[in-house]
Design a protein around this motif. Sequence first.
Motif, short mmCIF file in Angstrom:
data_model
loop_
_atom_site.label_atom_id
_atom_site.label_comp_id
_atom_site.label_asym_id
_atom_site.label_seq_id
_atom_site.Cartn_x
_atom_site.Cartn_y
_atom_site.Cartn_z
N VAL A 388 0.86 -1.18 0.00
CA VAL A 388 0.00 0.00 0.00
C VAL A 388 0.90 1.23 0.00
O VAL A 388 1.79 1.37 0.84
CB VAL A 388 -0.92 0.04 1.24
CG1 VAL A 388 -1.77 1.31 1.23
CG2 VAL A 388 -1.80 -1.20 1.29
N LEU A 389 0.67 2.13 -0.95
CA LEU A 389 1.41 3.39 -0.97
C LEU A 389 0.51 4.48 -0.39
O LEU A 389 -0.57 4.75 -0.93
CB LEU A 389 1.84 3.75 -2.38
CG LEU A 389 3.13 3.05 -2.85
CD1 LEU A 389 2.83 1.61 -3.25
CD2 LEU A 389 3.78 3.79 -3.99
N PRO A 390 0.92 5.12 0.72
CA PRO A 390 0.08 6.14 1.36
C PRO A 390 -0.23 7.29 0.41
O PRO A 390 0.56 7.62 -0.48
CB PRO A 390 0.94 6.61 2.53
CG PRO A 390 1.91 5.51 2.78
CD PRO A 390 2.18 4.90 1.44
N ALA A 391 -1.37 7.89 0.62
CA ALA A 391 -1.87 8.93 -0.27
C ALA A 391 -0.87 10.05 -0.49
O ALA A 391 -0.68 10.52 -1.62
CB ALA A 391 -3.18 9.49 0.28
N ASP A 392 -0.22 10.50 0.58
CA ASP A 392 0.69 11.64 0.43
C ASP A 392 1.95 11.27 -0.35
O ASP A 392 2.57 12.13 -0.97
CB ASP A 392 1.07 12.22 1.79
CG ASP A 392 1.71 11.19 2.72
OD1 ASP A 392 1.72 9.99 2.40
OD2 ASP A 392 2.21 11.61 3.79
N GLN A 393 2.30 10.00 -0.36
CA GLN A 393 3.51 9.57 -1.06
C GLN A 393 3.35 9.61 -2.58
O GLN A 393 4.34 9.79 -3.31
CB GLN A 393 3.88 8.15 -0.63
CG GLN A 393 5.20 7.63 -1.22
CD GLN A 393 5.56 6.26 -0.70
OE1 GLN A 393 5.23 5.89 0.43
NE2 GLN A 393 6.25 5.48 -1.53
N VAL A 394 2.13 9.45 -3.06
CA VAL A 394 1.88 9.43 -4.50
C VAL A 394 1.07 10.63 -4.97
O VAL A 394 0.60 10.67 -6.11
CB VAL A 394 1.17 8.12 -4.91
CG1 VAL A 394 2.09 6.93 -4.72
CG2 VAL A 394 -0.13 7.92 -4.14
N ALA A 395 0.90 11.64 -4.11
CA ALA A 395 0.11 12.82 -4.46
C ALA A 395 0.80 13.62 -5.55
O ALA A 395 2.02 13.85 -5.50
CB ALA A 395 -0.10 13.69 -3.23
#
Length: 400
Positions: A388-395
């Motif tokens: 799972v890639l956290p939302a802020d990491q791929v924003a």
Amino acid sequence: MKGTGMRINIKHTLVSAVVAAALGLSSCAPAADGAGGDDDGTIEVGIITSESGPLASYGKAYLAGFEAGLDYATDGTNEVDGTKIELRVGDDAADADKAVQLAKEYIGDGVNILAGTTSSAVALSMAEQAELNKVLYISGPAATDALTGINDYTFRSGRETYQDVATAGDLLGDVKGKKVVIFAQDNAFGQGNEAAVKGILGGQGADVASVMVGEDVKEFTSFAQQVNEHRPDLVFVAWAGETTGSMWQSLQQQGVFDKAPVVTGLGDIASFGAYGPVAKDIQFLAHYFATAPDNEVNDAMVKAVEDAGEQADLFTPDGFVAAQMVVRAIEEGDGDVDAMIDALEGWSFEGPKGTTTVRAGDHALIQDMFQAKLAKQGSSYVPELVKVLPADQVAPPEAD
């Protein structure tokens, strides 16, 4: 909130030459009653999506998700503060002209909430109509980054290309000095992926080349050979629609998988078998599959869709989230478009993919992303979560 299995009143609309002639080429101001509201306490929401054409399966998943999301967000009443929500569904067949005709028809009838688009090219045309007519527009699965920040009236209920590529970039590790070849369809979706890969992976030091294929192409041998001629270290595939299976077969036959690792987005359930024997060799970035998230909202969505005789699929959450956004807009905006926009900007809520945020400055939808693999299960394949890639990491970076 949990739904109670209510039935949603849906009108299906066909585009006609009469409508086109009546509306002409100009924009249409919405009626004064606001949000398609009627004297009987009903509010109409226009859903313009693909029920036919190359993206029909995506439109079907979106609609199933929207119905489940509307049930969930209204506690099964299909009402917001006593006002009934009626869906007016039109088929754009992934054709921008048809979508614009439908949008003009709906807006002329007083509808000022539109949603649903699966095609990136169609979404860009819809965004233009939203700004011209000052109506709220919530795009669906359309992934083009160009929608983010395009105007004040346009939002999205799904992920965008930057989030896909950022997920792939993490999966690929250090790309500095490597030759990355993009193999994509030459349309808004493919071009968006091309731009994102060049911007993200190229920005990390990769040498990026492209092999772009026309949407009407059915034979891919020569294009697969072009990929090999680039001597890639990594191949990034961006593909959607009915030619997916034959495309993968051509890559296999031309030995692309023997030359370099291949990464692509995990498609819908119907596509899992199309990868064939190369499925185990592909590294997948994933927007959504039913077993990836672990939260109560996803559980509720999956159950509702299954109870309706369908499966939660790639773009089911896009419809579900769109319904959550529509209900929020109606609750807080009371039929006023500017107030509905204010209600959505900066809103953070629990969606099927977990905590989801509408970024205030440019309306990007900040959400978790996933990495996956396909595993053989009997005669079929099933996705398994890798990371799972956290939302802020791929924003995505905020649009100007």
